[in-house]
Design an enzyme around this catalytic site. Structure first.
Site, short mmCIF file in Angstrom:
data_model
loop_
_atom_site.label_atom_id
_atom_site.label_comp_id
_atom_site.label_asym_id
_atom_site.label_seq_id
_atom_site.Cartn_x
_atom_site.Cartn_y
_atom_site.Cartn_z
N MET A 135 49.10 45.68 47.41
CA MET A 135 48.96 47.01 46.81
C MET A 135 48.99 48.11 47.87
O MET A 135 48.20 49.06 47.81
CB MET A 135 47.67 47.05 45.98
CG MET A 135 47.61 45.98 44.91
SD MET A 135 49.03 45.98 43.77
CE MET A 135 48.58 47.35 42.73
N ARG A 136 49.88 47.99 48.83
CA ARG A 136 50.04 49.03 49.85
C ARG A 136 51.51 49.37 49.97
O ARG A 136 52.36 48.46 50.00
CB ARG A 136 49.55 48.51 51.23
CG ARG A 136 48.11 48.08 51.25
CD ARG A 136 47.19 49.28 51.24
NE ARG A 136 45.79 48.87 51.23
CZ ARG A 136 44.78 49.72 51.21
NH1 ARG A 136 44.99 51.03 51.20
NH2 ARG A 136 43.54 49.27 51.20
N ASN A 157 59.65 42.50 46.27
CA ASN A 157 58.40 42.87 45.59
C ASN A 157 58.52 42.54 44.11
O ASN A 157 59.61 42.58 43.55
CB ASN A 157 58.15 44.37 45.76
CG ASN A 157 56.84 44.80 45.12
OD1 ASN A 157 55.82 44.11 45.23
ND2 ASN A 157 56.85 45.94 44.44
N HIS A 159 57.01 43.92 40.45
CA HIS A 159 56.30 45.07 39.90
C HIS A 159 56.08 44.85 38.40
O HIS A 159 57.00 44.43 37.69
CB HIS A 159 57.11 46.34 40.14
CG HIS A 159 56.39 47.55 39.64
ND1 HIS A 159 55.31 48.09 40.30
CD2 HIS A 159 56.56 48.29 38.51
CE1 HIS A 159 54.85 49.12 39.61
NE2 HIS A 159 55.59 49.27 38.53
C1 GAR Z 1 50.99 41.43 39.48
O1 GAR Z 1 50.96 41.83 38.12
C2 GAR Z 1 52.04 42.19 40.23
O2 GAR Z 1 53.19 42.46 39.47
C3 GAR Z 1 51.31 43.47 40.54
O3 GAR Z 1 50.01 43.08 40.86
C4 GAR Z 1 49.70 41.87 40.18
C5 GAR Z 1 49.28 40.86 41.23
O4 GAR Z 1 48.81 39.69 40.63
N1 GAR Z 1 51.92 44.15 41.65
C6 GAR Z 1 51.94 45.47 41.74
O5 GAR Z 1 51.41 46.21 40.94
C7 GAR Z 1 52.66 46.01 42.98
N2 GAR Z 1 52.83 47.42 42.86
P1 GAR Z 1 48.59 38.42 41.55
O6 GAR Z 1 47.77 38.88 42.77
O7 GAR Z 1 47.79 37.49 40.68
O8 GAR Z 1 49.92 37.88 41.92
#
Ligand code: GAR
Length: 266
Positions: A135-136, A157, A159
């Protein structure tokens, strides 16, 4: 048979996408192996998947660096002369109207953190870096250190929204609150903007009247766990081809875009 690629991963949270990629490497759906897992906070729960699978881990605590900048900004070391200015001039995260102090604070702290990240990653040569819930935002300094060949981007990535709708930190939440009738997730290569890089694949699902934010998150994640490993395998098979295309848009403007074309399997 495609060669096995070396995959590095960065996480912030529960790391269920990391687990999906580890599982796919183990059962042959990805011709590759995880070579490191890094995080931006030491307590990231997703470290457990790395530890259980004997994958080396490291952490660069972004919050420490941000705190240090607030207290003693002159003591936060950025990489080299010119790196900060170069990143600020190329970044596409903040609009031109954003406060210069805010942009400077953001990039100073991110570059300081990324300098440490790159130093730790240097111990583990890799072909592909996957952001698995990291998340960076990454800066041009970091991205260019990895993408040395523009036609072969190496940072992926996932999203939780159908980009270009709802970039940012809460894709499923934004989709739900907007009242969308379809949600989904997107795998893309990372560029200088926020969730704006060339799209590799997307998967959607219908949002039903009875759905809540919780059910949308759960169904979305289940789709992510299938889509992300598939995209990593396409990378391993060398099937993701970058193309620069120019379109004439209505209104007479021209739009230049980098897109990803999926090549057929050989
Ligand atoms: C996931 O839903 C991913 O798509 C999102 O964070 C979650 C991580 O879940 N990523 C973002 O929002 C990136 N901007 P996880 O740690 O269980 O894989």
């Amino acid at each position: 048979m495609a060669k096995r690629i070396r995959i590095g991963a960065l996480i912030s949270g529960s790391g269920t996408n990391l687990k999906a990629i580890i599982d796919a490497c183990r059962d042959g759906r990805i011709h590759g192996d995880l070579v490191f897992v890094g995080a931006d906070r030491p307590e990231a729960p997703g470290f457990r998947w790395a530890t259980e699978n004997q994958i080396p881990t490291f952490c660069v605590d972004y919050r420490d660096i941000i705190r240090q900048y607030r207290e003693k900004p002159e003591q936060v070391p950025v990489p080299g002369p010119g790196d900060l200015e170069a990143s600020i001039s190329r970044q596409q995260i903040f609009p031109a109207t954003a406060s210069a102090d805010r942009v400077r604070a953001f990039f100073t702290t991110r570059l300081a953190a990324e300098r440490q990240l790159l130093a730790k990653m240097a111990a583990y040569p890799f072909d592909l870096l996957v952001l698995a819930g990291f998340m960076r935002n990454l800066t041009p300094y970091f991205i260019d250190s990895i993408n040395t060949d523009l036609m072969h981007p190496r940072i992926m990535n996932i999203h939780p929204a159908l980009l270009p709708a709802f970039p940012g930190i809460d894709g499923y939440g934004d989709t739900f609150r907007y009242g969308c009738k379809v949600g989904g997730c997107t795998v893309h290569f990372v560029d200088y903007g926020e969730d704006s890089g060339p799209i590799i694949a997307q998967k959607s699902f219908v949002i039903r009247p009875a759905d809540t934010l919780e059910t949308i998150r759960r169904r979305g994640l289940e789709i992510e766990w299938k889509l992300y490993p598939r995209c990593v395998q396409w990378f391993a098979q060398n099937r993701l081809q970058i193309e620069r295309v120019t379109h004439a848009l209505s209104g007479g403007k021209r739009h230049v875009r980098t897109i990803v074309r999926l090549l057929p399997s050989s």
